[in-house]
Design an enzyme around this catalytic site. Structure first.
Site, PDB file in Angstrom:
ATOM      1  N   GLY A  45      37.247  -8.008  38.982  1.00 24.04           N
ATOM      2  CA  GLY A  45      38.399  -7.172  38.670  1.00 24.04           C
ATOM      3  C   GLY A  45      38.015  -5.703  38.717  1.00 24.04           C
ATOM      4  N   GLN A  50      38.618   3.063  37.084  1.00 24.89           N
ATOM      5  CA  GLN A  50      37.188   2.771  37.305  1.00 24.89           C
ATOM      6  C   GLN A  50      36.677   3.351  38.619  1.00 24.89           C
ATOM      7  OE1 GLN A  50      37.484  -1.672  36.401  1.00 24.89           O
ATOM      8  NE2 GLN A  50      35.479  -1.172  35.575  1.00 24.89           N
ATOM      9  N   CYS A  92      31.335  -5.980  32.645  1.00 29.03           N
ATOM     10  CA  CYS A  92      32.209  -4.898  33.076  1.00 29.03           C
ATOM     11  C   CYS A  92      31.457  -4.027  34.084  1.00 29.03           C
ATOM     12  CB  CYS A  92      32.613  -4.062  31.862  1.00 29.03           C
ATOM     13  SG  CYS A  92      33.682  -2.680  32.280  1.00 29.03           S
ATOM     14  N   LEU A  93      32.082  -3.756  35.214  1.00 31.25           N
ATOM     15  CA  LEU A  93      31.415  -2.946  36.246  1.00 31.25           C
ATOM     16  C   LEU A  93      31.107  -1.535  35.748  1.00 31.25           C
ATOM     17  CD1 LEU A  93      33.392  -3.970  39.473  1.00 31.25           C
ATOM     18  CD2 LEU A  93      31.144  -4.766  38.735  1.00 31.25           C
ATOM     19  N   HIS A 134      41.421  -7.783  30.389  1.00 33.52           N
ATOM     20  CA  HIS A 134      40.291  -6.848  30.501  1.00 33.52           C
ATOM     21  C   HIS A 134      40.712  -5.594  31.278  1.00 33.52           C
ATOM     22  CE1 HIS A 134      35.831  -6.037  31.085  1.00 33.52           C
ATOM     23  NE2 HIS A 134      36.368  -5.235  31.989  1.00 33.52           N
ATOM     24  N   GLU A 135      41.426  -5.791  32.393  1.00 31.16           N
ATOM     25  CA  GLU A 135      41.826  -4.647  33.234  1.00 31.16           C
ATOM     26  C   GLU A 135      42.936  -3.823  32.582  1.00 31.16           C
ATOM     27  OE1 GLU A 135      39.796  -3.914  35.511  1.00 31.16           O
ATOM     28  OE2 GLU A 135      38.802  -5.874  35.508  1.00 31.16           O
ATOM     29  N   HIS A 138      41.385  -1.471  30.336  1.00 29.40           N
ATOM     30  CA  HIS A 138      40.880  -0.288  31.043  1.00 29.40           C
ATOM     31  C   HIS A 138      41.971   0.760  31.222  1.00 29.40           C
ATOM     32  CE1 HIS A 138      36.747  -0.958  32.012  1.00 29.40           C
ATOM     33  NE2 HIS A 138      36.959  -2.103  32.627  1.00 29.40           N
TER      34      HIS A 138
END
Ligand SMILES: [Zn+2]
Length: 182
Positions: A45, A50, A92-93, A134-135, A138
């Site tokens: 994702g 990000q 998480c990236l 999760h996204e 963000h």
């Protein structure tokens, strides 16, 4: 194909509430680049902030799990209902090397726009529901580290400090993303 720089924990844009997408023309190019970036980083994702863009959109690809076949594009998404509760280890990236056990609703009722601007409303469960939440976090400026107990945060304090320091350096040299004209 263009792989973009992923913004890391500590950068101010990841604490912003992202603005709604109003202009859908020309969005494909950005979405293509976001997919390239996410695949290159081995993520499932990726939210627009990000990659440094203040826009309310994100992508997900969990087609490897056979839960779904196609990658998802979610624009101006909103969780309008939820049910249940479950724990899952999330990475998480933007916080490389850190995995945290996060409790979230098991299934969600989600409405969103496609890249053509069409609205849909669907119920998601399993990994899809997990990734969407999760996204969405963000896009609201929230990280997995905000969703765990203070005491558990102590164990990752030094990792977070390192990522934050690196992120400050990156933000000095990051170029403005002018190639997306919307
Ligand atoms: Zn993340």
């Amino acid at each position: 194909m263009a792989v973009m720089d992923i913004v890391h924990y500590g950068d101010a844009i990841l604490r912003k509430k992202c603005k709604p997408v109003k202009q859908f023309n020309g969005i494909e190019r950005l979405l293509d680049d976001m997919f390239d970036t996410m695949y290159e980083a081995d993520g499932i994702g990726l939210a627009a902030n990000q990659v440094g863009l203040n826009l309310h959109l994100f992508i997900i690809d969990i087609s490897h799990t056979e839960e779904v076949e196609e990658p998802f594009i979610f624009i101006n998404g909103e969780i309008v209902g939820s049910e249940g509760e479950c724990d899952y280890d999330e990475g998480c990236l933007s916080i490389p090397g850190v995995t945290l056990n996060v409790t979230r609703p098991e299934s969600i009722d989600f409405k969103y726009q496609s890249q053509n601007g069409e609205w849909s409303r669907k119920t998601f469960s399993g990994l899809a529901a997990r990734a969407i939440q999760h996204e969405i976090d963000h896009l609201n400026g929230v990280f997995i580290v905000d969703r765990i107990q203070e005491i558990d945060k102590m164990f990752i304090q030094s990792e977070l400090k390192d990522i934050e320091a690196q992120s400050k350096e990156e933000s000095k040299t990051r170029q403005t993303l002018t190639r997306y004209n919307f």
